[in-house]
Design a protein around this motif. Structure first.
Motif, PDB file in Angstrom:
ATOM      1  N   ALA A 100       0.828  -1.206   0.000  1.00 41.33           N
ATOM      2  CA  ALA A 100       0.000   0.000   0.000  1.00 41.33           C
ATOM      3  C   ALA A 100       0.864   1.259   0.000  1.00 41.33           C
ATOM      4  CB  ALA A 100      -0.922  -0.004   1.218  1.00 41.33           C
ATOM      5  N   THR A 101       1.874   1.284   0.868  1.00 45.00           N
ATOM      6  CA  THR A 101       2.721   2.468   0.997  1.00 45.00           C
ATOM      7  C   THR A 101       3.571   2.681  -0.255  1.00 45.00           C
ATOM      8  OG1 THR A 101       2.819   2.020   3.382  1.00 45.00           O
ATOM      9  CG2 THR A 101       4.385   3.618   2.491  1.00 45.00           C
ATOM     10  N   ASP A 102       4.161   1.600  -0.756  1.00 40.20           N
ATOM     11  CA  ASP A 102       4.995   1.712  -1.957  1.00 40.20           C
ATOM     12  C   ASP A 102       4.175   2.189  -3.153  1.00 40.20           C
ATOM     13  OD1 ASP A 102       7.195   0.868  -0.545  1.00 40.20           O
ATOM     14  OD2 ASP A 102       7.135  -1.196  -1.288  1.00 40.20           O
ATOM     15  N   HIS A 103       2.939   1.736  -3.252  1.00 36.46           N
ATOM     16  CA  HIS A 103       2.069   2.150  -4.363  1.00 36.46           C
ATOM     17  C   HIS A 103       1.857   3.656  -4.348  1.00 36.46           C
ATOM     18  CE1 HIS A 103      -1.332   2.422  -7.069  1.00 36.46           C
ATOM     19  NE2 HIS A 103      -2.106   2.881  -6.094  1.00 36.46           N
ATOM     20  N   LEU A 111       3.412   6.642  -7.007  1.00 41.45           N
ATOM     21  CA  LEU A 111       2.572   7.584  -7.756  1.00 41.45           C
ATOM     22  C   LEU A 111       3.119   9.007  -7.690  1.00 41.45           C
ATOM     23  CD1 LEU A 111      -1.006   6.323  -6.772  1.00 41.45           C
ATOM     24  CD2 LEU A 111       0.071   6.182  -9.033  1.00 41.45           C
ATOM     25  N   GLY A 112       4.037   9.243  -6.757  1.00 40.71           N
ATOM     26  CA  GLY A 112       4.643  10.565  -6.654  1.00 40.71           C
ATOM     27  C   GLY A 112       4.299  11.329  -5.396  1.00 40.71           C
ATOM     28  N   HIS A 113       3.576  10.720  -4.461  1.00 40.69           N
ATOM     29  CA  HIS A 113       3.251  11.394  -3.203  1.00 40.69           C
ATOM     30  C   HIS A 113       4.512  11.479  -2.336  1.00 40.69           C
ATOM     31  CE1 HIS A 113      -1.109  11.429  -3.907  1.00 40.69           C
ATOM     32  NE2 HIS A 113      -0.920  10.249  -4.484  1.00 40.69           N
ATOM     33  N   ARG A 114       4.694  12.618  -1.691  1.00 41.82           N
ATOM     34  CA  ARG A 114       5.905  12.836  -0.901  1.00 41.82           C
ATOM     35  C   ARG A 114       5.930  11.988   0.363  1.00 41.82           C
ATOM     36  NH1 ARG A 114       6.921  19.408  -1.194  1.00 41.82           N
ATOM     37  NH2 ARG A 114       7.261  19.513  -3.481  1.00 41.82           N
ATOM     38  N   THR A 115       4.766  11.759   0.924  1.00 41.81           N
ATOM     39  CA  THR A 115       4.657  10.890   2.094  1.00 41.81           C
ATOM     40  C   THR A 115       3.257  10.316   2.132  1.00 41.81           C
ATOM     41  OG1 THR A 115       5.097  10.679   4.472  1.00 41.81           O
ATOM     42  CG2 THR A 115       3.877  12.636   3.769  1.00 41.81           C
ATOM     43  N   VAL A 116       3.028   9.411   3.086  1.00 40.14           N
ATOM     44  CA  VAL A 116       1.746   8.731   3.232  1.00 40.14           C
ATOM     45  C   VAL A 116       1.315   8.811   4.682  1.00 40.14           C
ATOM     46  CG1 VAL A 116       0.505   6.539   2.996  1.00 40.14           C
ATOM     47  CG2 VAL A 116       2.318   7.123   1.353  1.00 40.14           C
ATOM     48  N   TRP A 117       0.135   9.342   4.922  1.00 42.02           N
ATOM     49  CA  TRP A 117      -0.426   9.371   6.275  1.00 42.02           C
ATOM     50  C   TRP A 117      -1.114   8.044   6.555  1.00 42.02           C
ATOM     51  CZ3 TRP A 117      -0.387  13.832   9.555  1.00 42.02           C
ATOM     52  CH2 TRP A 117       0.296  14.916   9.003  1.00 42.02           C
ATOM     53  N   ASP A 174      -7.328  15.220  -5.166  1.00 41.78           N
ATOM     54  CA  ASP A 174      -6.664  15.953  -4.085  1.00 41.78           C
ATOM     55  C   ASP A 174      -5.980  15.016  -3.089  1.00 41.78           C
ATOM     56  OD1 ASP A 174      -7.615  18.379  -5.136  1.00 41.78           O
ATOM     57  OD2 ASP A 174      -9.516  18.146  -4.071  1.00 41.78           O
ATOM     58  N   VAL A 175      -6.646  13.915  -2.778  1.00 43.89           N
ATOM     59  CA  VAL A 175      -6.115  12.958  -1.798  1.00 43.89           C
ATOM     60  C   VAL A 175      -6.359  11.540  -2.308  1.00 43.89           C
ATOM     61  CG1 VAL A 175      -6.157  12.142   0.592  1.00 43.89           C
ATOM     62  CG2 VAL A 175      -6.664  14.551   0.087  1.00 43.89           C
ATOM     63  N   SER A 176      -5.324  10.720  -2.294  1.00 43.25           N
ATOM     64  CA  SER A 176      -5.457   9.292  -2.618  1.00 43.25           C
ATOM     65  C   SER A 176      -5.663   8.496  -1.330  1.00 43.25           C
ATOM     66  CB  SER A 176      -4.210   8.788  -3.341  1.00 43.25           C
ATOM     67  OG  SER A 176      -4.127   9.302  -4.653  1.00 43.25           O
ATOM     68  N   VAL A 177      -6.501   7.454  -1.416  1.00 42.21           N
ATOM     69  CA  VAL A 177      -6.808   6.648  -0.231  1.00 42.21           C
ATOM     70  C   VAL A 177      -6.667   5.159  -0.568  1.00 42.21           C
ATOM     71  CG1 VAL A 177      -8.562   6.029   1.494  1.00 42.21           C
ATOM     72  CG2 VAL A 177      -8.418   8.393   0.624  1.00 42.21           C
ATOM     73  N   VAL A 178      -5.982   4.430   0.314  1.00 37.77           N
ATOM     74  CA  VAL A 178      -5.831   2.977   0.186  1.00 37.77           C
ATOM     75  C   VAL A 178      -6.349   2.326   1.460  1.00 37.77           C
ATOM     76  CG1 VAL A 178      -4.223   1.051  -0.102  1.00 37.77           C
ATOM     77  CG2 VAL A 178      -3.827   3.196  -1.324  1.00 37.77           C
ATOM     78  N   ALA A 238     -10.007   3.112  -8.291  1.00 35.70           N
ATOM     79  CA  ALA A 238     -10.025   4.528  -8.681  1.00 35.70           C
ATOM     80  C   ALA A 238      -9.749   5.500  -7.543  1.00 35.70           C
ATOM     81  CB  ALA A 238     -11.385   4.868  -9.312  1.00 35.70           C
ATOM     82  N   SER A 239      -9.427   5.030  -6.342  1.00 36.31           N
ATOM     83  CA  SER A 239      -9.240   5.965  -5.220  1.00 36.31           C
ATOM     84  C   SER A 239      -7.805   6.454  -5.100  1.00 36.31           C
ATOM     85  CB  SER A 239      -9.664   5.308  -3.911  1.00 36.31           C
ATOM     86  OG  SER A 239      -8.799   4.240  -3.576  1.00 36.31           O
ATOM     87  N   THR A 240      -6.925   6.046  -6.007  1.00 33.93           N
ATOM     88  CA  THR A 240      -5.530   6.503  -5.962  1.00 33.93           C
ATOM     89  C   THR A 240      -5.096   7.043  -7.315  1.00 33.93           C
ATOM     90  OG1 THR A 240      -4.806   4.216  -6.411  1.00 33.93           O
ATOM     91  CG2 THR A 240      -4.832   4.932  -4.107  1.00 33.93           C
ATOM     92  N   ALA A 241      -4.267   8.072  -7.277  1.00 35.49           N
ATOM     93  CA  ALA A 241      -3.732   8.683  -8.495  1.00 35.49           C
ATOM     94  C   ALA A 241      -2.515   9.503  -8.113  1.00 35.49           C
ATOM     95  CB  ALA A 241      -4.792   9.565  -9.160  1.00 35.49           C
ATOM     96  N   ALA A 242      -1.793   9.964  -9.110  1.00 39.78           N
ATOM     97  CA  ALA A 242      -0.665  10.847  -8.859  1.00 39.78           C
ATOM     98  C   ALA A 242      -1.161  12.142  -8.225  1.00 39.78           C
ATOM     99  CB  ALA A 242       0.063  11.144 -10.163  1.00 39.78           C
ATOM    100  N   PRO A 243      -0.364  12.761  -7.367  1.00 33.39           N
ATOM    101  CA  PRO A 243      -0.800  14.014  -6.726  1.00 33.39           C
ATOM    102  C   PRO A 243      -0.935  15.125  -7.744  1.00 33.39           C
ATOM    103  CG  PRO A 243       1.521  13.592  -6.276  1.00 33.39           C
ATOM    104  CD  PRO A 243       0.994  12.363  -6.939  1.00 33.39           C
ATOM    105  N   ALA A 244      -1.904  16.022  -7.513  1.00 32.32           N
ATOM    106  CA  ALA A 244      -2.095  17.154  -8.416  1.00 32.32           C
ATOM    107  C   ALA A 244      -0.918  18.100  -8.307  1.00 32.32           C
ATOM    108  CB  ALA A 244      -3.390  17.872  -8.071  1.00 32.32           C
TER     109      ALA A 244
END
Length: 337
Positions: free
Chosen positions: A164-167, A171-177, A260-264, A329-335
């Motif tokens: 989940a975190t690696d995905h 995608l280009g997110h700087r970090t994952v909450w 705006d926000v991706s969710v896994v 569809a709940s994840t994508a590259a950050p805007a």
């Protein structure tokens, strides 16, 4: 059995083979014997068979509530595989993981005459030398921790959290909450530790985890806090229920998913593909875990280990089932900002 043999015109040994499903009996003869058994109302005496074979053909299961998605899916798989193997189930639910309730469950199962026990309780709640496990009962633990001296089976919790975190990072997110499960849960701890380790290995910032209780309500509460932060672009929730709560909180705050926000999430529950947007999640194979637990226990019985430490069956003591990431569809590259 003598009455059945006489009425069917076969030997008592033939009836025994049909009843116990042992040895070869022709299809026509088997059908004749089974028809006579129905006609005469014959049913094998389980007590007599247990005295003769030393087996009760029964498996005990000790577990907490059926409410969590994984628990009832795993129990269903245990029941199916046990039935296929000719075993009945005796379920003993416990309300808490303290010594008195767990020891009480073991003693109740011993009174119910079972051949072995499957424990569906997180092992860290069973630590301690004061647990009174009945002697001579093989045991298999469903959990990803090796603190009890018995074989265990589980989904690979750490692998799933890393997937989940690696995905999200890929995608280009700087970090994952992270919205973590309760501190009392070993599975939640494994997922949280693996999430943290994955971020550190990628050189990403490790935000403070928000702790929930597996419920959508707790995910919603955490989601409201995350939605108020402009720097949150990716969230990994430790189960699908909490992920759904996060989705609602983000929607109410006007934060679009996944723009705006991706969710896994985690589990791949039956509803994960039908929320909006369809949830990217980590799939656990509960059916395989439940079936393997039964197989491992029966192997222990057939190996006549008598509940000793380790497995005398030739099967590995540790069986971790790989998870898989299901991208929706709940994840994508950050805007771009």
């Amino acid at each position: 059995m003598e009455d059945v043999a006489r009425a069917a015109g076969v030997s008592g040994q033939t009836v025994s083979r049909v009843v116990n499903a042992r040895g070869y009996v022709g299809a026509a003869t088997r059908a004749k014997v089974e028809a006579v058994m129905v006609e005469l109302g014959y049913r094998p005496n389980s007590a007599a068979r247990a005295l003769r074979s030393g087996r009760f053909r029964a498996i005990g299961v000790i577990m907490f509530t059926l409410a969590p998605y994984g628990n009832h899916r795993t129990l269903d798989a245990i029941a199916v595989r046990a039935a296929q193997a000719g075993y009945a189930l005796t379920l003993i639910p416990v309300e808490a993981g303290n010594l008195s309730t767990v020891n009480g469950a073991f003693h109740r199962l011993a009174e119910h005459a079972v051949d072995g026990i499957i424990i569906l309780i997180e092992a860290h709640q069973l630590d301690g030398s004061e647990i009174e496990i009945p002697r001579g009962l093989p045991i298999v633990v469903i959990d990803s921790n090796k603190r009890l001296p018995h074989p265990f089976v589980d989904n690979d919790q750490a692998l799933g959290a890393r997937q989940a975190t690696d995905h999200l990072l890929a995608l280009g997110h700087r970090t994952v909450w992270h919205v973590a499960g309760p501190d009392s849960s070993y599975a939640a701890s494994r997922r949280r530790d693996a999430w943290k380790a994955a971020l550190e290995e990628h050189g990403a910032e490790v935000p403070a985890a928000l702790v929930g209780d597996w419920s959508a309500a707790s995910g919603y509460a955490a989601g409201k806090r995350l939605a108020a932060r402009d720097d949150v672009t990716a969230v990994f929730a430790a189960n699908d229920g909490m992920a759904v709560g996060v989705l609602r909180a983000l929607h109410e705050a006007g934060r679009r998913v996944p723009e705006d926000v991706s969710v896994v999430g985690f589990d791949d529950s039956s509803d994960a593909g039908y929320v909006w947007p369809p949830l990217t999640t980590v799939r656990q194979h509960f059916e395989e875990v439940g079936a393997l637990a039964v197989d491992a226990l029966i192997a222990e019985l057939d190996g006549a280990t008598g509940g000793s430490e380790g497995s005398g069956s030739g099967l590995p003591d540790v069986q971790l089932i790989p998870t898989e990431l299901v991208v929706r569809a709940s994840t994508a590259a950050p805007a771009r900002r």
